[in-house]
Design an enzyme around this catalytic site. Structure first.
Site, short mmCIF file in Angstrom:
data_model
loop_
_atom_site.label_atom_id
_atom_site.label_comp_id
_atom_site.label_asym_id
_atom_site.label_seq_id
_atom_site.Cartn_x
_atom_site.Cartn_y
_atom_site.Cartn_z
N ASN A 53 98.06 35.78 130.40
CA ASN A 53 99.34 35.10 130.50
C ASN A 53 100.08 35.07 129.17
O ASN A 53 99.49 35.19 128.10
CB ASN A 53 99.14 33.68 131.03
N LYS A 180 93.50 20.33 126.05
CA LYS A 180 94.56 20.74 125.12
C LYS A 180 95.92 20.47 125.74
O LYS A 180 96.10 20.64 126.94
CB LYS A 180 94.44 22.23 124.78
N LYS A 182 100.42 20.73 125.05
CA LYS A 182 101.52 21.34 124.30
C LYS A 182 102.28 20.26 123.53
O LYS A 182 102.47 19.14 124.01
CB LYS A 182 102.47 22.06 125.25
N ASP A 212 98.94 22.16 120.66
CA ASP A 212 99.40 23.55 120.53
C ASP A 212 100.92 23.58 120.38
O ASP A 212 101.64 23.16 121.29
CB ASP A 212 98.97 24.33 121.77
N GLU A 238 97.03 23.85 116.71
CA GLU A 238 97.13 25.26 117.07
C GLU A 238 98.52 25.86 116.86
O GLU A 238 99.52 25.24 117.18
CB GLU A 238 96.73 25.43 118.55
N GLU A 264 96.31 34.13 118.91
CA GLU A 264 96.52 34.65 120.26
C GLU A 264 97.67 35.64 120.34
O GLU A 264 97.74 36.43 121.29
CB GLU A 264 96.79 33.51 121.24
N ASP A 291 93.00 37.38 121.88
CA ASP A 291 92.77 37.54 123.32
C ASP A 291 92.49 39.00 123.61
O ASP A 291 93.38 39.85 123.47
CB ASP A 291 94.02 37.07 124.08
N HIS A 321 92.00 33.12 123.64
CA HIS A 321 93.09 32.62 124.46
C HIS A 321 93.02 33.26 125.84
O HIS A 321 92.43 34.31 126.04
CB HIS A 321 94.41 33.00 123.78
N GLU A 340 89.03 29.59 126.40
CA GLU A 340 90.05 28.72 126.98
C GLU A 340 89.91 28.70 128.50
O GLU A 340 89.33 29.60 129.10
CB GLU A 340 91.44 29.24 126.59
#
Length: 390
Positions: A53, A180, A182, A212, A238, A264, A291, A321, A340
């Site tokens: 993603n 986690k 945002k 993050d 992050e 990531e 990732d 990630h 993750e």
């Protein structure tokens, strides 16, 4: 072992959620099926892959360059000594006539196919990918389980503190002990209120919470935010600044003593090397989130791990990630620090095999051959038609 066909499709994973930098209202993913002539239980072995993603489906690159190169390569040039497809040789064929540098969307396209090739190889050997990797690259050692955390806490229209707490509580109820969220899209005082609300669910234990920023802050804002959250003892802070601004990372690391996490959005072993050389990160506490699905695949990720070891970093500092099964197999087979997890967003690509429970933020791996997509019903329902259409 020969590749007989490669099919690809684009699948929407759109959502109204947003992080500090982008929304996901038009997000897509590419899915591929690599069909081979190896038969297992009367059916051809098919390897599946998809892009992680946060990057859009690279269908044009797949169709114009990378799929044709695999199909046009002399079949024997893609094989290892065991007569099976060698992902390293396939990677070389895919990258023929590609100039160095410019690690952008092409790394995503190659990563999609690389994932499918490793899936096919492990299935042809009739072993889980994590076991193949442990035996081939880690002296036969595989972790019994992987540490995972639940990633969420996205911004959403009308989502207040109560809804945020309900979301995080649902992750705790499903066996995650670390979560986690945002941050960075709203003023600092609002984000601090959101953080405090989640910490209330965690008994005030900041080591169970990651935040993050998704690279939104400039250095001054990152320092200001870091000063505000430093007393909380967060698990990590992050992507506080642009992922390619290594000097800003280095400057922030002189003022923020807690763990930083990033990587990531770096897609090659050269970019990883530059981050380690110039980003001021500390191998005793900071977390690297490269990732493999976005970074030219596992073949390139192995090079990245070599670079890290050469610079004094343990694979345990790597927590990829993406929340996908490919990285989970890599984490278990190569001894990374974890992986993750997206329990609710980016369905059906996030999460793990249906029968695998999460206990205290740890998951064990099934013995399913390959990556294990067939053990995740909603994801396999998307992949299966590609194989059946050949």
């Amino acid at each position: 072992m020969r590749i007989t066909a490669i099919r690809d499709d684009v699948v929407p994973i759109k959502s109204q959620i947003a992080n500090a930098f982008i929304d996901f209202s038009a997000m897509t993913a590419s899915v591929v099926a690599v069909v081979t002539d190896v038969m297992v239980e009367g059916r051809p072995v098919v390897g599946f892959g998809f892009n992680s993603n946060g990057r859009y489906a690279p269908r044009g690159l797949l169709g114009e360059r990378f799929i044709p190169r695999l199909l046009e390569a002399a079949p024997e040039s893609l094989l290892g000594e065991d007569g099976l497809i060698d992902p390293h040789r396939a990677w070389t064929a895919m990258m023929r006539n590609e100039k160095p540098g410019g690690h952008g969307e092409r790394s995503v396209a190659v990563g999609v196919l690389d994932m499918a090739l490793w899936d096919a190889l492990a299935k042809a050997k009739r072993v889980p990918l994590w076991r193949l990797l442990a035996d081939r690259y880690n002296g036969g050692r595989a972790d019994e389980a992987a540490w995972v955390y639940a990633a969420g806490g996205y911004y959403h229209p009308g989502k207040g503190l109560d809804a945020l707490k309900d979301e995080m509580r649902s992750y705790l109820d499903r066996g995650y002990s670390t979560v986690k969220m945002k941050v960075g899209l709203v003023p600092l005082d609002e984000d601090l209120a959101r953080i405090e609300a989640v910490l209330g669910l965690l008994g005030g234990d900041g080591s169970r919470l990651c935040v993050d920023v998704n690279g939104r802050f400039g250095l001054e804002e990152a320092i200001r935010f870091g000063h505000a959250v430093a007393p909380l003892g967060l698990r990590w802070y992050e992507e506080p600044v642009d992922p390619l601004d290594y000097l800003a990372h280095a400057a922030l690391a002189t003022t923020y003593a807690g763990p930083l996490a990033t990587g990531e959005n770096l897609f090659s072993h050269q970019d990883a090397r530059n981050l380690i050389r110039h980003g001021g990160l500390r191998p005793d506490r900071d977390v690297l989130q490269f990732d493999p699905a976005l970074s030219y695949g596992l073949v390139e990720y192995l090079r990245t791990l070599d670079v890290l070891r050469d610079h004094g970093w343990s694979p345990r500092r790597c927590v990829p990630h993406g929340g996908h099964q490919f990285a989970l197999n890599i984490a278990v087979g190569l001894g990374l620090g974890g992986n993750e997890s997206y329990p609710d967003v980016f369905a059906p690509f996030g999460g793990f095999a249906d029968a695998v429970p999460v206990r205290d933020s740890r998951v064990a791996m099934p013995d399913a051959p390959g990556i294990g997509f067939e053990a995740k019903a909603d994801l396999y329902a998307v992949m299966r038609p590609l194989a059946e259409a050949v």
